[in-house]
Design an enzyme around this catalytic site. Structure first.
Site, PDB file in Angstrom:
ATOM      1  N   LYS A  22     -15.991   8.174  13.034  1.00 39.19           N
ATOM      2  CA  LYS A  22     -16.675   8.163  11.738  1.00 39.19           C
ATOM      3  C   LYS A  22     -17.811   9.190  11.781  1.00 39.19           C
ATOM      4  CE  LYS A  22     -14.982   3.460  11.114  1.00 39.19           C
ATOM      5  NZ  LYS A  22     -13.792   3.624  10.312  1.00 39.19           N
TER       6      LYS A  22
ATOM      7  N   SER B 163     -19.266  -2.561   6.387  1.00 37.14           N
ATOM      8  CA  SER B 163     -18.886  -1.393   5.591  1.00 37.14           C
ATOM      9  C   SER B 163     -18.386  -1.729   4.194  1.00 37.14           C
ATOM     10  CB  SER B 163     -17.852  -0.566   6.335  1.00 37.14           C
ATOM     11  OG  SER B 163     -16.561  -0.881   5.944  1.00 37.14           O
TER      12      SER B 163
ATOM     13  N   SER C 219     -18.712 -15.903  15.492  1.00 36.09           N
ATOM     14  CA  SER C 219     -18.263 -14.661  14.869  1.00 36.09           C
ATOM     15  C   SER C 219     -18.636 -14.658  13.385  1.00 36.09           C
ATOM     16  CB  SER C 219     -16.735 -14.577  15.052  1.00 36.09           C
ATOM     17  OG  SER C 219     -16.185 -13.501  14.364  1.00 36.09           O
TER      18      SER C 219
ATOM     19  N   THR D 162     -17.621   3.827  17.382  1.00 35.35           N
ATOM     20  CA  THR D 162     -16.444   4.672  17.204  1.00 35.35           C
ATOM     21  C   THR D 162     -16.855   6.138  17.279  1.00 35.35           C
ATOM     22  OG1 THR D 162     -14.551   5.179  15.791  1.00 35.35           O
ATOM     23  CG2 THR D 162     -16.622   4.778  14.663  1.00 35.35           C
TER      24      THR D 162
ATOM     25  N   THR E  21      -2.427   5.840  27.551  1.00 35.09           N
ATOM     26  CA  THR E  21      -2.829   7.217  27.835  1.00 35.09           C
ATOM     27  C   THR E  21      -4.244   7.457  27.321  1.00 35.09           C
ATOM     28  OG1 THR E  21      -0.531   7.863  27.658  1.00 35.09           O
ATOM     29  CG2 THR E  21      -2.158   9.627  27.436  1.00 35.09           C
TER      30      THR E  21
ATOM     31  N   ARG F 198       0.828  -1.210   0.000  1.00 36.13           N
ATOM     32  CA  ARG F 198       0.000   0.000   0.000  1.00 36.13           C
ATOM     33  C   ARG F 198       0.860   1.256   0.000  1.00 36.13           C
ATOM     34  NH1 ARG F 198      -3.465  -3.162   3.957  1.00 36.13           N
ATOM     35  NH2 ARG F 198      -5.440  -3.367   2.866  1.00 36.13           N
TER      36      ARG F 198
HETATM   37  N1  PMP Z   1     -15.118  -1.884  13.683  1.00 44.15           N
HETATM   38  C1  PMP Z   1     -15.369  -1.782  12.369  1.00 44.15           C
HETATM   39  C2  PMP Z   1     -16.485  -2.585  11.801  1.00 44.15           C
HETATM   40  C3  PMP Z   1     -14.591  -0.943  11.564  1.00 44.15           C
HETATM   41  O1  PMP Z   1     -14.846  -0.868  10.248  1.00 44.15           O
HETATM   42  C4  PMP Z   1     -13.548  -0.190  12.140  1.00 44.15           C
HETATM   43  C5  PMP Z   1     -12.676   0.761  11.345  1.00 44.15           C
HETATM   44  N2  PMP Z   1     -12.919   0.952  10.058  1.00 44.15           N
HETATM   45  C6  PMP Z   1     -13.324  -0.323  13.512  1.00 44.15           C
HETATM   46  C7  PMP Z   1     -14.117  -1.169  14.248  1.00 44.15           C
HETATM   47  C8  PMP Z   1     -12.232   0.454  14.170  1.00 44.15           C
HETATM   48  O2  PMP Z   1     -12.662   1.742  14.442  1.00 44.15           O
HETATM   49  P1  PMP Z   1     -11.609   2.935  14.593  1.00 44.15           P
HETATM   50  O3  PMP Z   1     -11.347   3.460  13.233  1.00 44.15           O
HETATM   51  O4  PMP Z   1     -12.263   3.908  15.509  1.00 44.15           O
HETATM   52  O5  PMP Z   1     -10.369   2.333  15.204  1.00 44.15           O
END
Ligand code: PMP
Length: 409
Positions: A248, A189, A137, A245, A278, A22
């Site tokens: 996003k 996603s 899972s 999160t 931290t 990448r």
């Molecule tokens: N879970 C899913 C389904 C995600 O797609 C992502 C990041 N794309 C995360 C957790 C991680 O989230 P963050 O970017 O806040 O570390």
């Protein structure tokens, strides 16, 4: 003597040969101008339009969020000064956790430096401490959930994506006396599809399983007050832990879990990735707090997101450009070939100034390479039409197949 540097150089060479290496585009976001950005690089500084950001609602540049962060920096300084346990527990962390618990109608919430860490830390503790725990899972679960399950050492069964018959078969075949966790996402996603959440909740009840729901791609965007997909479907309270999160829809950074007080307290007390790191800068927590509060009150961004995603989906449908699923706000355009996928992305950028990162293996299986397009409320209708036309032209030049009217990819 072992050649350490040579070893890693050879690893990188192999990765390049596999086509998996990448490189990052240098994108300078400009506050207040999203989705416009500047593309930097040799001899560059060109204005482009970003079509693959996870700042799904543009909250990363919302005036309320920026003001909250600026004020918090002036008030508290840059960093938090320590872990939550050792001087790094600021009032913004505490308020944010209270707000998130309230958003999800849960007793308690806990924030982490990222959503990745939240999943890894929480699942390590939950699956690791329940004696003899078996985890179920979804096969498309995010890498952070997979890492947490692996770190827990628990036995894991992977069920086919969204396949409830397979999940039930696996649950039924497991000793009823053992503790079980079903781990899944609400919105996936890369697919833009939604888990059959009601069925998952029913199966969890029947088989007495604990449910862990990653709503990273749903919080802020779905449901009353932005509480996510489960809430939108009237299933709030049916999942034991909701994970999300702040990076996003909430436009800042950090991750969290929300759930029953005892469960969240156990994660707080036993998760190394929470204890020995931290805490978030207080200003980041303040920005996230402003975003969560705003999206609790305002439906406008959510409605615009749906309208803009719907428009792009419709324009691509009319042109026979295959989209993996239209169930959520992400528009994954299926190309199915790594080289073509890169070519299409490169032409969109170079010729039209539209930036969409190609998604290749291992993020998606080989043969299902795609462009993961994320229209936002800030993409104007004219821009969306322009993007669809540009993609149409690139599609034609690349000789890519069109799908029949009405069919999804
Ligand atoms: N879970 C899913 C389904 C995600 O797609 C992502 C990041 N794309 C995360 C957790 C991680 O989230 P963050 O970017 O806040 O570390």
């Amino acid at each position: 003597m072992f050649g350490y540097i040579d070893f890693f150089s050879a690893e990188i060479e192999k990765l390049k040969e596999r086509g998996g290496y990448r490189t990052f585009l240098e994108v300078a976001r400009m506050a207040g101008e999203f989705p416009a950005a500047l593309k930097h690089g040799p001899g560059d500084g060109r204005r482009i339009s970003v079509w693959c950001s996870n700042d799904y609602l543009g909250m990363g540049q919302h005036p309320l969020v920026l003001a909250a962060m600026k004020q918090a920096v002036d008030e508290t300084g840059a960093g938090s000064g320590g872990s939550r346990n050792i001087s790094g527990n600021h009032r913004y962390h505490v308020e944010l956790e209270r707000e998130l618990a309230d958003l999800h109608g849960m007793e308690s919430a806990l924030i982490f430096p990222s959503g990745y860490v939240a999943n890894d830390a929480a699942l390590t503790v939950l699956a690791g401490r329940l004696p003899g725990c078996v985890v179920f899972s979804d096969e498309l679960n995010h890498a952070s959930m997979i890492a947490g399950i692996r770190h827990s050492g628990a036995e894991k069964h992977v069920f086919r994506h969204n396949d409830m018959e397979h999940l039930e078969e696996l649950l039924a075949g497991t000793d009823p006396a053992l503790p079980k966790i079903i781990a899944l996402e609400s919105v996936y996603s890369m697919e833009s599809d939604v888990a059959p959440l009601e069925r998952v909740a029913e199966l969890a009840r029947t088989y007495n399983a604990f449910t862990y729901l990653d709503e990273v791609h749903a919080v802020g965007m779905y449901g009353p007050h932005g509480a996510g997909k489960a809430a939108e479907l009237g299933l709030d309270g049916r999942f034991d832990v909701v994970q999300g999160t702040l990076a996003k829809a909430f436009g800042t950074a950090g991750g969290y879990v929300a759930g029953p007080a005892a469960v969240v307290d156990a994660i707080r007390s036993f998760a190394s990735a929470f204890i020995f790191t931290t805490s978030l800068p207080p200003a980041v927590a303040a920005g996230a707090l402003a975003a969560v509060r705003h999206l609790k009150r305002s439906d406008q961004e959510r409605k615009q997101l749906q309208a803009k995603a719907g428009l792009l989906q419709e324009l691509l449908r009319e042109r026979g450009i295959p989209v993996v699923s239209e169930a959520a706000h992400i528009v994954p355009v299926l190309i199915g070939d790594a080289v073509k996928c890169r070519e299409v992305a490169s032409e969109l950028l170079e010729r039209h100034g539209y930036y969409v990162q190609p998604i290749n293996a291992p993020s998606v299986p080989t043969g299902s390479e795609r462009l993961r397009v994320t229209p936002t409320p800030q993409h104007s209708e004219d821009e969306i039409v322009g993007f669809a036309r540009a993609l149409d032209g690139v599609w034609e030049r690349a000789g890519l197949p069109r799908r029949l009217a009405g069919a999804l990819a």
